[in-house]
Design a protein around this motif. Structure first.
Motif, PDB file in Angstrom:
ATOM      1  N   GLY A  35       0.611  -1.349   0.013  1.00 58.05           N
ATOM      2  CA  GLY A  35      -0.051  -0.024   0.051  1.00 58.05           C
ATOM      3  C   GLY A  35       0.845   1.278  -0.023  1.00 58.05           C
ATOM      4  N   ASN A  67      -1.876  -4.235   4.953  1.00 59.86           N
ATOM      5  CA  ASN A  67      -2.299  -3.533   3.484  1.00 59.86           C
ATOM      6  C   ASN A  67      -2.979  -2.382   3.986  1.00 59.86           C
ATOM      7  N   SER A  69      -4.791   0.766   2.872  1.00 59.87           N
ATOM      8  CA  SER A  69      -5.809   1.281   1.680  1.00 59.87           C
ATOM      9  C   SER A  69      -6.248   2.741   1.868  1.00 59.87           C
ATOM     10  N   ALA A  71      -4.487   1.834  -1.770  1.00 56.35           N
ATOM     11  CA  ALA A  71      -3.182   1.506  -2.208  1.00 56.35           C
ATOM     12  C   ALA A  71      -2.531   2.379  -3.079  1.00 56.35           C
ATOM     13  N   GLU A  72      -3.082   3.261  -4.017  1.00 54.93           N
ATOM     14  CA  GLU A  72      -2.378   4.093  -4.759  1.00 54.93           C
ATOM     15  C   GLU A  72      -1.875   5.577  -4.233  1.00 54.93           C
TER      16      GLU A  72
END
Length: 519
Positions: A35, A67, A69, A71-72
């Motif tokens: 992430g 993770n 989020s 993620a970008e």
């Protein structure tokens, strides 16, 4: 089994929701982050693992996947430590409470013994949580920031990770005693006062108008005529900051790592003319707020404006016009607020004595032109009030009975309250959309004709014409008038020079004299 916990990420002053998702399963012992975490986020695996081990929750022979989020978006800072620890405990079966509400957030860094520590940008994260409609927020107590009371959101201050677990599982933790805050001195007073300024009646009136409508001011005059004194005294006539403005001020200072002494007093930023463009506007590898953002909500004073580099001054165009500054880097684009009252002072020429009756100017015409051209036309176009000051002759002046700042501040406060009531929110005439300004109280046909004729004759741009109308509206507010009167428009015109690059003092000297005599 995977688990999800809510935290807050920061992108400049803007916050966004981060879903911390953890999955603990059998396998080779590892701690994996996905992430787009930066180095400070990746290091949290050591802090979290050490904290869990010290509390009797060792992650042995387990594979942990974290993770973050969305993620970008690149994540940075230790803000997520507490949320990561809670997610790991929940996924690993160490936390009895199975359901953590989506509207519950966790922020804070962890030490190796489980203590929850404050991090940079705490206030910004709290305000972001409010905007994201979180109902409950677990966070560490920071003695350097004021106690924050957010309606419809419960702030739970915790000392260590065990306190968080006790609260989540319904147990009552040990009472948390908040240390004494030392972030500001409420008794601090402004040292400068209008009663200390002799003469300059017209300049004081101009600053009162600027304070009432949040207008920009440029003063020029020879050395020692009182430009810096007027600017330093200007904050003394400003009303105290609202609660919202106080929190924004602290957030920006926290992100920049800059100290602040008072919560309610308006900030006054006075950078030296040798300051770099990055320090004025903001920037760096991880963009930090600059002086224009640290002056958010009140005053930015640039003394010796002509000595600043032309590049630095031209970079002020965006914040002066849009009241914000956008800094773009390869990894991210950050926008910081920059709504300030711009006060600037400069000499009429490099030596400072152009047009003086007492000293001889030694500058050539070429030097004078080059000096004045450092302040470009677009910058001058964005300034509402252009003042030309002259030294005050102390002979015959009465040093007693000069109006104090407190009396002026009361008039400024009343004028602002009229604007807030008219527009339905905390906004002044200099910032309100022009359509809203002119729709409620338009100029008469005769006023429009006179303003247009005069603007064509003097070469005023459309922006200057609009600023004159805004000034006239503020003058009418100071007088308690519903409509913009001819006298208010006349006084607004007297606050502009005839041509920015000439040495004439005011747009119409006779009008200026009449206005100064009146006030």
């Amino acid at each position: 089994m995977s688990s999800k916990v809510t935290s807050i990420g920061l992108k400049g002053l803007e916050g966004y929701r981060v879903q911390v998702e953890a999955q603990v399963k059998d396998g080779m012992e590892s701690f994996i982050f996905v992430g787009l975490p930066d180095a400070s986020v990746k290091e949290s695996k050591e802090r979290v693992a050490a904290t869990l081990h010290s509390m009797g929750f060792p992650i042995v022979d387990r594979k942990v996947v974290i993770n973050l989020s969305p993620a970008e978006v690149k994540k940075n800072g230790p803000l997520f430590d507490l949320a990561i620890a809670i997610a790991v405990l929940k996924s690993g079966g160490f936390l009895k409470k199975q359901g953590i509400p989506f509207e519950t957030g966790f922020i804070g860094a962890l030490s190796l013994d489980g203590t929850v520590l404050p991090v940079e940008g705490m206030i910004a994260a709290i305000l972001a949580a409010k905007r994201l409609c979180l109902k409950r927020l677990y966070l560490p107590f920071d003695p350097t920031i004021p106690p924050v009371d957010i309606p419809e959101m419960e702030l739970l201050y915790v000392e260590n990770l065990q306190d968080v677990l006790d609260l989540l599982e319904g147990r009552q933790p040990l009472p948390f005693v908040q240390p004494k805050s030392s972030f500001f001195d409420e008794q601090k007073v402004v040292e400068r006062d209008f009663s200390q300024i002799i003469g300059h009646v017209f300049a004081k009136r101009a600053l009162e108008i600027a304070a009432s409508g949040e207008h920009y001011v440029l003063m020029d005059g020879p050395p020692g005529c009182g430009k810096s004194l007027l600017a330093e005294t200007f904050p003394s006539i400003l009303p105290p900051l609202s609660k919202e403005a106080q929190l924004e001020k602290i957030s920006l200072h926290q992100l920049a790592g800059a100290p602040y002494n008072s919560l309610t007093l308006p900030p006054y930023r006075h950078p030296h003319h040798s300051a770099s463009a990055v320090s004025i506007i903001g920037g760096g590898t991880n963009p930090k707020p600059g002086e224009v953002s640290l002056a958010h909500r009140v005053v930015l004073f640039l003394d010796e404006l002509g000595e600043f580099s032309k590049k630095t001054l031209d970079m002020l165009r965006q914040p002066l016009e849009n009241e914000k500054v956008t800094i773009s880097r390869v990894h991210s684009t950050v926008t910081y607020p920059a709504k300030f009252i711009f006060i600037a002072a400069m000499n009429p020429c490099p030596c400072g004595y152009l047009g003086s009756n007492r000293n001889y100017c030694i500058c050539s015409e070429k030097q004078i032109k080059a000096y004045k051209n450092r302040v470009s036309g677009p910058i001058l176009d964005r300034i509402d009030i252009l003042l030309s000051l002259r030294p005050v002759d102390l002979k015959g002046h009465n040093f007693q009975g000069i109006e104090p700042s407190e009396d002026v501040r009361k008039r400024v406060q009343r004028a602002r309250e009229r604007q807030y009531e008219r527009y339905g929110k905390e906004i002044c005439n200099a910032s309100v959309p022009f359509e809203q300004l002119i729709k409620q109280h338009p100029l008469t046909n005769n006023q429009q004709h006179e303003l247009q004729s005069l603007s064509i004759k003097q070469g005023f741009s459309n922006r200057v014409q609009i600023k004159l109308i805004r000034l006239a509206r503020t003058i009418a507010d100071l007088k308690g008038e519903q409509m913009i009167s001819d006298e208010a428009l006349l006084e607004a015109l007297s606050l502009r020079k005839m041509k920015p690059n000439t040495t004439q003092s005011m747009y119409v000297e006779t009008l200026a004299g009449e206005c100064s005599d009146e006030y």
